[in-house]
Design a protein around this motif. Structure first.
Motif, PDB file in Angstrom:
ATOM      1  N   ASN A 117      16.286  10.190  -1.488  1.00  0.00           N
ATOM      2  CA  ASN A 117      16.112   8.863  -0.880  1.00  0.00           C
ATOM      3  C   ASN A 117      14.641   8.463  -0.842  1.00  0.00           C
ATOM      4  OD1 ASN A 117      18.830   8.427  -0.472  1.00  0.00           O
ATOM      5  ND2 ASN A 117      18.812   9.290   1.597  1.00  0.00           N
ATOM      6  N   SER A 118      13.762   9.411  -0.547  1.00  0.00           N
ATOM      7  CA  SER A 118      12.330   9.111  -0.536  1.00  0.00           C
ATOM      8  C   SER A 118      11.850   8.701  -1.919  1.00  0.00           C
ATOM      9  CB  SER A 118      11.532  10.318  -0.067  1.00  0.00           C
ATOM     10  OG  SER A 118      11.859  10.649   1.249  1.00  0.00           O
ATOM     11  N   ALA A 119      12.297   9.436  -2.947  1.00  0.00           N
ATOM     12  CA  ALA A 119      11.910   9.105  -4.320  1.00  0.00           C
ATOM     13  C   ALA A 119      12.469   7.743  -4.726  1.00  0.00           C
ATOM     14  CB  ALA A 119      12.394  10.193  -5.277  1.00  0.00           C
ATOM     15  N   ALA A 120      13.700   7.463  -4.326  1.00  0.00           N
ATOM     16  CA  ALA A 120      14.308   6.173  -4.662  1.00  0.00           C
ATOM     17  C   ALA A 120      13.532   5.030  -4.016  1.00  0.00           C
ATOM     18  CB  ALA A 120      15.761   6.159  -4.217  1.00  0.00           C
ATOM     19  N   GLU A 121      13.087   5.198  -2.796  1.00  0.00           N
ATOM     20  CA  GLU A 121      12.306   4.156  -2.118  1.00  0.00           C
ATOM     21  C   GLU A 121      10.975   3.928  -2.813  1.00  0.00           C
ATOM     22  OE1 GLU A 121      11.897   5.137   2.014  1.00  0.00           O
ATOM     23  OE2 GLU A 121      14.065   5.161   2.336  1.00  0.00           O
ATOM     24  N   VAL A 122      10.317   5.002  -3.229  1.00  0.00           N
ATOM     25  CA  VAL A 122       9.033   4.883  -3.928  1.00  0.00           C
ATOM     26  C   VAL A 122       9.230   4.169  -5.261  1.00  0.00           C
ATOM     27  CG1 VAL A 122       7.215   6.213  -5.084  1.00  0.00           C
ATOM     28  CG2 VAL A 122       7.956   6.849  -2.788  1.00  0.00           C
ATOM     29  N   LEU A 123      10.273   4.552  -6.011  1.00  0.00           N
ATOM     30  CA  LEU A 123      10.547   3.919  -7.308  1.00  0.00           C
ATOM     31  C   LEU A 123      10.907   2.450  -7.133  1.00  0.00           C
ATOM     32  CD1 LEU A 123      12.516   6.785  -9.071  1.00  0.00           C
ATOM     33  CD2 LEU A 123      10.159   6.059  -9.504  1.00  0.00           C
ATOM     34  N   HIS A 124      11.699   2.132  -6.124  1.00  0.00           N
ATOM     35  CA  HIS A 124      12.085   0.747  -5.860  1.00  0.00           C
ATOM     36  C   HIS A 124      10.859  -0.105  -5.526  1.00  0.00           C
ATOM     37  CE1 HIS A 124      14.615  -2.599  -4.709  1.00  0.00           C
ATOM     38  NE2 HIS A 124      13.980  -2.659  -3.537  1.00  0.00           N
ATOM     39  N   ALA A 125       9.970   0.426  -4.698  1.00  0.00           N
ATOM     40  CA  ALA A 125       8.748  -0.303  -4.346  1.00  0.00           C
ATOM     41  C   ALA A 125       7.866  -0.511  -5.572  1.00  0.00           C
ATOM     42  CB  ALA A 125       7.983   0.441  -3.260  1.00  0.00           C
ATOM     43  N   ALA A 126       7.797   0.504  -6.457  1.00  0.00           N
ATOM     44  CA  ALA A 126       6.992   0.373  -7.675  1.00  0.00           C
ATOM     45  C   ALA A 126       7.582  -0.676  -8.599  1.00  0.00           C
ATOM     46  CB  ALA A 126       6.895   1.723  -8.379  1.00  0.00           C
ATOM     47  N   MET A 127       8.899  -0.716  -8.691  1.00  0.00           N
ATOM     48  CA  MET A 127       9.553  -1.709  -9.542  1.00  0.00           C
ATOM     49  C   MET A 127       9.357  -3.114  -8.993  1.00  0.00           C
ATOM     50  SD  MET A 127      13.094   0.104 -10.586  1.00  0.00           S
ATOM     51  CE  MET A 127      13.188   1.366 -11.811  1.00  0.00           C
ATOM     52  N   LEU A 128       9.371  -3.257  -7.679  1.00  0.00           N
ATOM     53  CA  LEU A 128       9.136  -4.578  -7.086  1.00  0.00           C
ATOM     54  C   LEU A 128       7.718  -5.066  -7.366  1.00  0.00           C
ATOM     55  CD1 LEU A 128      10.954  -4.311  -3.630  1.00  0.00           C
ATOM     56  CD2 LEU A 128      11.682  -5.582  -5.654  1.00  0.00           C
ATOM     57  N   ARG A 129       6.773  -4.126  -7.510  1.00  0.00           N
ATOM     58  CA  ARG A 129       5.398  -4.513  -7.832  1.00  0.00           C
ATOM     59  C   ARG A 129       5.225  -4.811  -9.315  1.00  0.00           C
ATOM     60  NH1 ARG A 129       4.149  -0.044  -4.436  1.00  0.00           N
ATOM     61  NH2 ARG A 129       3.769   1.183  -6.308  1.00  0.00           N
ATOM     62  N   GLY A 130       6.262  -4.612 -10.095  1.00  0.00           N
ATOM     63  CA  GLY A 130       6.201  -4.934 -11.522  1.00  0.00           C
ATOM     64  C   GLY A 130       6.005  -3.744 -12.423  1.00  0.00           C
ATOM     65  N   THR A 131       6.043  -2.534 -11.904  1.00  0.00           N
ATOM     66  CA  THR A 131       5.897  -1.345 -12.742  1.00  0.00           C
ATOM     67  C   THR A 131       7.212  -1.103 -13.460  1.00  0.00           C
ATOM     68  OG1 THR A 131       4.379  -0.405 -11.138  1.00  0.00           O
ATOM     69  CG2 THR A 131       5.302   1.101 -12.745  1.00  0.00           C
ATOM     70  N   GLN A 132       7.164  -1.050 -14.814  1.00  0.00           N
ATOM     71  CA  GLN A 132       8.388  -0.853 -15.591  1.00  0.00           C
ATOM     72  C   GLN A 132       8.315   0.379 -16.478  1.00  0.00           C
ATOM     73  OE1 GLN A 132      11.143  -2.770 -15.258  1.00  0.00           O
ATOM     74  NE2 GLN A 132      10.079  -3.890 -13.645  1.00  0.00           N
ATOM     75  N   THR A 133       7.129   0.855 -16.759  1.00  0.00           N
ATOM     76  CA  THR A 133       6.997   1.978 -17.687  1.00  0.00           C
ATOM     77  C   THR A 133       7.301   3.295 -16.985  1.00  0.00           C
ATOM     78  OG1 THR A 133       4.658   2.284 -17.193  1.00  0.00           O
ATOM     79  CG2 THR A 133       5.201   0.741 -18.969  1.00  0.00           C
ATOM     80  N   PRO A 134       7.825   4.261 -17.752  1.00  0.00           N
ATOM     81  CA  PRO A 134       8.075   5.579 -17.155  1.00  0.00           C
ATOM     82  C   PRO A 134       6.797   6.220 -16.607  1.00  0.00           C
ATOM     83  CG  PRO A 134       9.213   5.403 -19.259  1.00  0.00           C
ATOM     84  CD  PRO A 134       8.355   4.181 -19.125  1.00  0.00           C
ATOM     85  N   ALA A 135       5.677   6.020 -17.310  1.00  0.00           N
ATOM     86  CA  ALA A 135       4.420   6.594 -16.833  1.00  0.00           C
ATOM     87  C   ALA A 135       4.006   5.956 -15.514  1.00  0.00           C
ATOM     88  CB  ALA A 135       3.322   6.399 -17.880  1.00  0.00           C
ATOM     89  N   GLY A 136       4.195   4.660 -15.376  1.00  0.00           N
ATOM     90  CA  GLY A 136       3.861   3.981 -14.132  1.00  0.00           C
ATOM     91  C   GLY A 136       4.714   4.465 -12.975  1.00  0.00           C
ATOM     92  N   LEU A 137       6.017   4.701 -13.272  1.00  0.00           N
ATOM     93  CA  LEU A 137       6.906   5.221 -12.225  1.00  0.00           C
ATOM     94  C   LEU A 137       6.518   6.661 -11.847  1.00  0.00           C
ATOM     95  CD1 LEU A 137      10.297   3.814 -13.530  1.00  0.00           C
ATOM     96  CD2 LEU A 137       8.893   2.928 -11.668  1.00  0.00           C
TER      97      LEU A 137
END
Length: 128
Positions: free
Chosen positions: A7-27
């Protein structure tokens, strides 16, 4: 699998995606900055440490008893280590000095010692 970690990882990934991060390296950078990635060595060490903690928590604590002589605590069924140490020291002193007491202190004379008085130790002379 640790649901809280997922759940912690999912929240971090979701927040990164909302900021516009789409690349695997960015995630991956987002996960690393949240300190959710670890090396295989640190994961193995963590697993070993958790197993050791579980092993130690499963141990039954030894009942503690108080020594009537010195008041120190010791495990039930064993002898008091403090009293044993003190008796060991007394036996060593008796073996070395005979009566158990160390000899009187040395007079602390050194090559710089003198038996005469120096100026600061002499009585004051009245002036005038």
């Amino acid at each position: 699998m640790n649901a809280q970690l997922v759940n912690s990882a999912a929240e971090v990934l979701h927040a990164a995606m909302l900021r516009g991060t789409q690349t695997p390296a960015g995630l991956a950078v987002a996960l690393e900055s949240a300190q959710l990635l670890q090396s295989p060595e640190s994961a193995a060490e963590l697993k070993r440490l958790r197993a050791r903690v579980n092993e130690l928590e499963a141990l039954e604590p030894a009942p503690i008893q108080t020594c009537r002589t010195c008041g120190a605590g010791y495990e039930l069924g064993r002898s008091c280590g403090t009293c044993e140490f003190q008796s060991h020291i007394a036996a060593a002193l008796a073996e070395r000095y005979g009566d158990g007491r160390p000899p009187a202190e040395d007079p602390h004379d050194s090559p710089l010692h003198h038996s005469y008085r120096v100026g600061r130790e002499l009585p004051e002379v009245p002036r005038g």
